[in-house]
Write a protein that holds these residues in place. Structure first.
Motif, PDB file in Angstrom:
ATOM      1  N   VAL A 217     -49.883  16.591  -1.210  1.00 17.23           N
ATOM      2  CA  VAL A 217     -49.045  17.587  -1.889  1.00 17.23           C
ATOM      3  C   VAL A 217     -47.801  17.870  -1.054  1.00 17.23           C
ATOM      4  O   VAL A 217     -46.673  17.875  -1.569  1.00 17.23           O
ATOM      5  CB  VAL A 217     -49.837  18.886  -2.143  1.00 17.23           C
ATOM      6  N   ARG A 218     -47.979  18.107   0.238  1.00 23.67           N
ATOM      7  CA  ARG A 218     -46.837  18.393   1.100  1.00 23.67           C
ATOM      8  C   ARG A 218     -45.844  17.229   1.086  1.00 23.67           C
ATOM      9  O   ARG A 218     -44.625  17.427   1.012  1.00 23.67           O
ATOM     10  CB  ARG A 218     -47.287  18.698   2.517  1.00 23.67           C
ATOM     11  N   GLN A 219     -46.365  16.007   1.135  1.00 26.07           N
ATOM     12  CA  GLN A 219     -45.477  14.842   1.140  1.00 26.07           C
ATOM     13  C   GLN A 219     -44.733  14.712  -0.179  1.00 26.07           C
ATOM     14  O   GLN A 219     -43.546  14.365  -0.201  1.00 26.07           O
ATOM     15  CB  GLN A 219     -46.275  13.562   1.410  1.00 26.07           C
ATOM     16  N   GLU A 220     -45.402  15.025  -1.284  1.00 23.56           N
ATOM     17  CA  GLU A 220     -44.726  14.942  -2.580  1.00 23.56           C
ATOM     18  C   GLU A 220     -43.592  15.954  -2.673  1.00 23.56           C
ATOM     19  O   GLU A 220     -42.518  15.647  -3.204  1.00 23.56           O
ATOM     20  CB  GLU A 220     -45.727  15.162  -3.718  1.00 23.56           C
ATOM     21  N   MET A 221     -43.805  17.147  -2.151  1.00 21.93           N
ATOM     22  CA  MET A 221     -42.743  18.148  -2.189  1.00 21.93           C
ATOM     23  C   MET A 221     -41.564  17.725  -1.318  1.00 21.93           C
ATOM     24  O   MET A 221     -40.400  17.958  -1.666  1.00 21.93           O
ATOM     25  CB  MET A 221     -43.277  19.517  -1.757  1.00 21.93           C
ATOM     26  N   GLU A 259     -41.807  22.200   8.596  1.00 24.40           N
ATOM     27  CA  GLU A 259     -41.960  20.800   8.219  1.00 24.40           C
ATOM     28  C   GLU A 259     -40.949  20.415   7.135  1.00 24.40           C
ATOM     29  O   GLU A 259     -40.303  19.356   7.214  1.00 24.40           O
ATOM     30  CB  GLU A 259     -43.390  20.567   7.713  1.00 24.40           C
ATOM     31  N   PHE A 260     -40.781  21.262   6.154  1.00 23.31           N
ATOM     32  CA  PHE A 260     -39.862  20.977   5.052  1.00 23.31           C
ATOM     33  C   PHE A 260     -38.413  20.947   5.553  1.00 23.31           C
ATOM     34  O   PHE A 260     -37.645  20.041   5.220  1.00 23.31           O
ATOM     35  CB  PHE A 260     -40.027  22.023   3.956  1.00 23.31           C
ATOM     36  N   ARG A 261     -38.048  21.920   6.371  1.00 26.34           N
ATOM     37  CA  ARG A 261     -36.681  21.958   6.895  1.00 26.34           C
ATOM     38  C   ARG A 261     -36.373  20.698   7.695  1.00 26.34           C
ATOM     39  O   ARG A 261     -35.292  20.098   7.537  1.00 26.34           O
ATOM     40  CB  ARG A 261     -36.477  23.197   7.762  1.00 26.34           C
ATOM     41  N   SER A 262     -37.284  20.302   8.559  1.00 26.61           N
ATOM     42  CA  SER A 262     -37.061  19.108   9.375  1.00 26.61           C
ATOM     43  C   SER A 262     -36.819  17.882   8.494  1.00 26.61           C
ATOM     44  O   SER A 262     -35.911  17.079   8.758  1.00 26.61           O
ATOM     45  CB  SER A 262     -38.259  18.876  10.297  1.00 26.61           C
ATOM     46  N   ALA A 263     -37.618  17.756   7.426  1.00 23.11           N
ATOM     47  CA  ALA A 263     -37.477  16.602   6.533  1.00 23.11           C
ATOM     48  C   ALA A 263     -36.164  16.656   5.764  1.00 23.11           C
ATOM     49  O   ALA A 263     -35.509  15.626   5.558  1.00 23.11           O
ATOM     50  CB  ALA A 263     -38.655  16.555   5.566  1.00 23.11           C
ATOM     51  N   MET A 264     -35.741  17.841   5.345  1.00 26.86           N
ATOM     52  CA  MET A 264     -34.500  17.953   4.589  1.00 26.86           C
ATOM     53  C   MET A 264     -33.287  17.742   5.489  1.00 26.86           C
ATOM     54  O   MET A 264     -32.303  17.100   5.089  1.00 26.86           O
ATOM     55  CB  MET A 264     -34.406  19.327   3.905  1.00 26.86           C
ATOM     56  N   GLU A 265     -33.317  18.258   6.699  1.00 33.37           N
ATOM     57  CA  GLU A 265     -32.186  18.067   7.605  1.00 33.37           C
ATOM     58  C   GLU A 265     -32.046  16.620   8.049  1.00 33.37           C
ATOM     59  O   GLU A 265     -30.947  16.185   8.430  1.00 33.37           O
ATOM     60  CB  GLU A 265     -32.320  18.995   8.810  1.00 33.37           C
ATOM     61  N   ALA A 266     -33.148  15.860   7.999  1.00 33.81           N
ATOM     62  CA  ALA A 266     -33.058  14.437   8.299  1.00 33.81           C
ATOM     63  C   ALA A 266     -32.242  13.701   7.236  1.00 33.81           C
ATOM     64  O   ALA A 266     -31.625  12.668   7.509  1.00 33.81           O
ATOM     65  CB  ALA A 266     -34.458  13.831   8.398  1.00 33.81           C
ATOM     66  N   VAL A 267     -32.220  14.241   6.022  1.00 30.99           N
ATOM     67  CA  VAL A 267     -31.425  13.669   4.929  1.00 30.99           C
ATOM     68  C   VAL A 267     -30.000  14.204   4.958  1.00 30.99           C
ATOM     69  O   VAL A 267     -29.032  13.450   4.845  1.00 30.99           O
ATOM     70  CB  VAL A 267     -32.074  13.985   3.561  1.00 30.99           C
ATOM     71  N   ASN A 268     -29.878  15.524   5.089  1.00 31.51           N
ATOM     72  CA  ASN A 268     -28.565  16.174   5.103  1.00 31.51           C
ATOM     73  C   ASN A 268     -28.584  17.274   6.163  1.00 31.51           C
ATOM     74  O   ASN A 268     -29.182  18.333   5.951  1.00 31.51           O
ATOM     75  CB  ASN A 268     -28.258  16.773   3.730  1.00 31.51           C
ATOM     76  N   PRO A 269     -27.964  17.035   7.314  1.00 32.56           N
ATOM     77  CA  PRO A 269     -27.986  18.042   8.391  1.00 32.56           C
ATOM     78  C   PRO A 269     -27.400  19.387   7.975  1.00 32.56           C
ATOM     79  O   PRO A 269     -27.692  20.401   8.606  1.00 32.56           O
ATOM     80  CB  PRO A 269     -27.135  17.389   9.492  1.00 32.56           C
ATOM     81  N   ASP A 270     -26.575  19.395   6.919  1.00 29.22           N
ATOM     82  CA  ASP A 270     -25.941  20.636   6.462  1.00 29.22           C
ATOM     83  C   ASP A 270     -26.661  21.277   5.283  1.00 29.22           C
ATOM     84  O   ASP A 270     -26.124  22.197   4.655  1.00 29.22           O
ATOM     85  CB  ASP A 270     -24.491  20.365   6.078  1.00 29.22           C
ATOM     86  N   VAL A 271     -27.848  20.809   4.971  1.00 28.68           N
ATOM     87  CA  VAL A 271     -28.596  21.385   3.858  1.00 28.68           C
ATOM     88  C   VAL A 271     -28.789  22.879   4.091  1.00 28.68           C
ATOM     89  O   VAL A 271     -28.926  23.335   5.233  1.00 28.68           O
ATOM     90  CB  VAL A 271     -29.953  20.674   3.694  1.00 28.68           C
ATOM     91  N   PHE A 272     -28.806  23.653   2.993  1.00 32.60           N
ATOM     92  CA  PHE A 272     -28.991  25.097   3.082  1.00 32.60           C
ATOM     93  C   PHE A 272     -30.260  25.470   2.335  1.00 32.60           C
ATOM     94  O   PHE A 272     -30.398  25.175   1.144  1.00 32.60           O
ATOM     95  CB  PHE A 272     -27.789  25.826   2.488  1.00 32.60           C
ATOM     96  N   LEU A 273     -31.191  26.125   3.042  1.00 33.28           N
ATOM     97  CA  LEU A 273     -32.475  26.528   2.473  1.00 33.28           C
ATOM     98  C   LEU A 273     -32.565  28.048   2.515  1.00 33.28           C
ATOM     99  O   LEU A 273     -32.627  28.644   3.596  1.00 33.28           O
ATOM    100  CB  LEU A 273     -33.637  25.920   3.263  1.00 33.28           C
TER     101      LEU A 273
END
Length: 527
Positions: A217-221, A259-273
């Motif tokens: 589930v975590r990986q799918e998200m 965990e989610f932030r790390s994965a998203m920043e790996a795609v876009n360092p400027d992502v905003f959560l």
């Protein structure tokens, strides 16, 4: 209404501008401006400070916003056609309420995380919207609902058919030890369905919770987040129900968002959560430690409304300072997402019983306090709305007498008749709430101290006034709001400074005594 800049704050080299609708305010730019003495000159949007995500956001319910097809339902192409309106208003960020396929009007019960709702348009329509928003230097974050799916999602439909389903462990099912009468923090039942398929849901039976203890589930998200960042190009996510991911394990909530932030920043360092953590600052604060970049400040929203309604400052400033100090303990670079009301709350104008003067003061508070302000669609024209939820999400009013693009997804209970507000009418009225919002947004985006500065309590006090100091580097702005319906005389004591902004020409400042008319704002540069 007139808004006038009187003198230039020499340290910041402020210069003034005249908006197209005849309102004058003072401002600074990040470039090296020329120094002026009591003059005005036009300012272009490209002269405003661009500071995403420390900027002004605008929340949109797509279904209610603008209809490009004539079916009465707002859609993606309709939003695209109104990007110029949002750019002119001065916003740099858009938050879209859920755009995924869903059986419900609101969209918070998703059936497909990799597509857009067919009533709103196509994925190509959305990519065009993103491209056009970015051309205007507007970032877009979308609602991402990972806590639960729709009961109609194929994963759940498969899971409920058999205990051997490969998706069975993606949801939470009652075992022999489960208390099926268990209820949540607002008295709602947790368990739904019938044995052997009693399933867990924090909100209601149509939205079964995912089992985040399952690594699949975590990986799918994470995969879903990556898709929207990489393939579609969104700039971030508003994360619904962020504190409910592990409903009985708060520490695991924090681990998950890291965990989610790390994965998203790996795609876009400027992502905003930015997360919905509807709770006290002490509860929201830990989510900022290497997890969410921001949480919504529900306490401040309540304080702004309370101060505006009561016409008393109360404890707004000291409470805000304590909240910010709490957040600072967990992250030095946090963003405080501020607002007055949103899609889950009665609208500002209804809370203020239709008082436009108070609505203007509420906007002035929001847009001169620290944080990244979020404006709920229609708030800027004074739309009303009260529970149930459908009626705080009524059609955006563009025209005085209807017209192409006006949505009709629901028959409104509010905002009807000859007194209903509209963009069309208020654009032509220099005294309108809409033009007040625009003025305050432009002011904010032209003053580094308002965008980035700290807040300090002011020693200047007066019943009916709310005062504070915004500081940034060597700038110091002293902000005065008259919350009341009567003129105030405020003794400034030894305080001295130049007036860089006022919402009225009827004030006076003589020998350390400030006379401030009802429901008005003045800002002094005091260093």
């Amino acid at each position: 209404m007139e808004v006038i800049i009187l003198k230039i704050f020499s340290r910041a080299l402020l210069f003034s501008f005249l908006l197209s609708f005849g309102i004058i305010v003072g401002c600074t730019t990040p470039q090296e401006p020329k120094q002026h003495e009591g003059t005005t000159e036009a300012i272009q949007q490209e002269d405003l400070i661009s500071s995403y995500p420390n900027t002004v956001f605008y929340e949109i319910f797509v279904r209610a916003f603008y209809d490009s097809t004539g079916d009465g339902i707002g859609d993606i192409n309709g939003m695209t056609s109104k990007l110029d309106y949002l750019q002119d208003l001065g916003v740099e960020g858009i938050w879209l309420m859920p755009i995924h396929p869903s059986p419900s009007y609101h969209g918070y019960d998703v059936t497909d995380y990799y597509d857009v709702h067919p009533e709103y348009g196509t994925m190509e329509d959305f990519k065009t919207f993103m491209e056009e928003a970015h051309k205007r230097d507007i970032k877009v974050i979308i609602d991402l609902v990972v806590n639960h799916s729709s009961i109609e999602h194929p994963y759940f439909q498969d899971a409920i058919t058999s205990e051997d389903s490969s998706y069975r462990d993606w949801y939470i099912w009652a075992d022999e030890e489960a208390n099926l009468r268990e209820r949540g923090e607002w008295g709602q039942p947790f368990w739904h369905g019938e044995a052997p398929n009693n399933y867990f849901s924090v909100f209601w039976g149509g939205m079964p919770d995912f089992n985040f203890y399952n690594p699949e589930v975590r990986q799918e998200m994470i995969n879903i987040g990556r898709y929207w960042l990489e393939e579609v190009g969104v700039d971030g996510f508003r994360l619904d129900a962020a504190k409910h991911i592990f409903p009985k394990d708060k520490d695991q909530n924090l681990v998950w968002w890291k965990e989610f932030r790390s994965a998203m920043e790996a795609v876009n360092p400027d992502v905003f959560l930015v997360g919905e953590v509807w709770d006290l600052p002490q509860v929201a604060g830990p989510y900022l430690e290497d997890g969410l970049h921001s949480t919504f400040n529900f306490d401040l929203a309540e304080e702004i409304l309370r101060a505006t309604r009561s016409e008393r400052a109360g404890s707004l400033v000291p409470k805000l300072i304590r909240s910010l100090q709490t957040f600072e303990r967990y992250a030095s670079d946090f963003v405080d997402s501020t607002f007055i009301t949103n899609h889950d709350m009665n609208r500002v104008m209804s809370e203020l019983r239709g008082n436009t003067d108070q609505a203007k003061i509420a906007a002035s508070l929001l847009l001169t306090l620290p944080g990244s302000p979020f404006i709920y669609y229609g708030e800027e024209i004074g739309m009303e709305g009260a529970k149930p939820d459908e009626h705080i999400r009524e059609p955006m009013l563009w025209y005085e007498n209807g017209g192409d693009g006006q949505t009709a997804w629901i028959k409104p209970k509010h905002n009807i008749g000859t007194e209903a507000p509209s963009v069309e009418a208020q654009l032509e009225d220099p005294n309108s709430l809409l033009n007040h919002y625009k003025t305050m947004i432009y002011l904010r985006r032209s003053q580094p101290a308002l965008l980035f500065g700290d807040i300090v309590e002011s020693n200047v006090k007066e019943q009916g006034a709310l005062t504070y100091i915004r500081t940034h580097n060597d700038e110091e702005l002293h902000v005065f709001h008259n919350l009341s319906k009567g003129e105030l005389e405020i003794s400034l004591g030894e305080l001295a400074g130049n007036v860089i902004f006022t919402s009225t020409t009827e004030y006076s400042l003589t020998d350390g005594m400030l006379k401030l008319p009802a429901y008005s704002t003045i800002i002094l540069a005091t260093n």
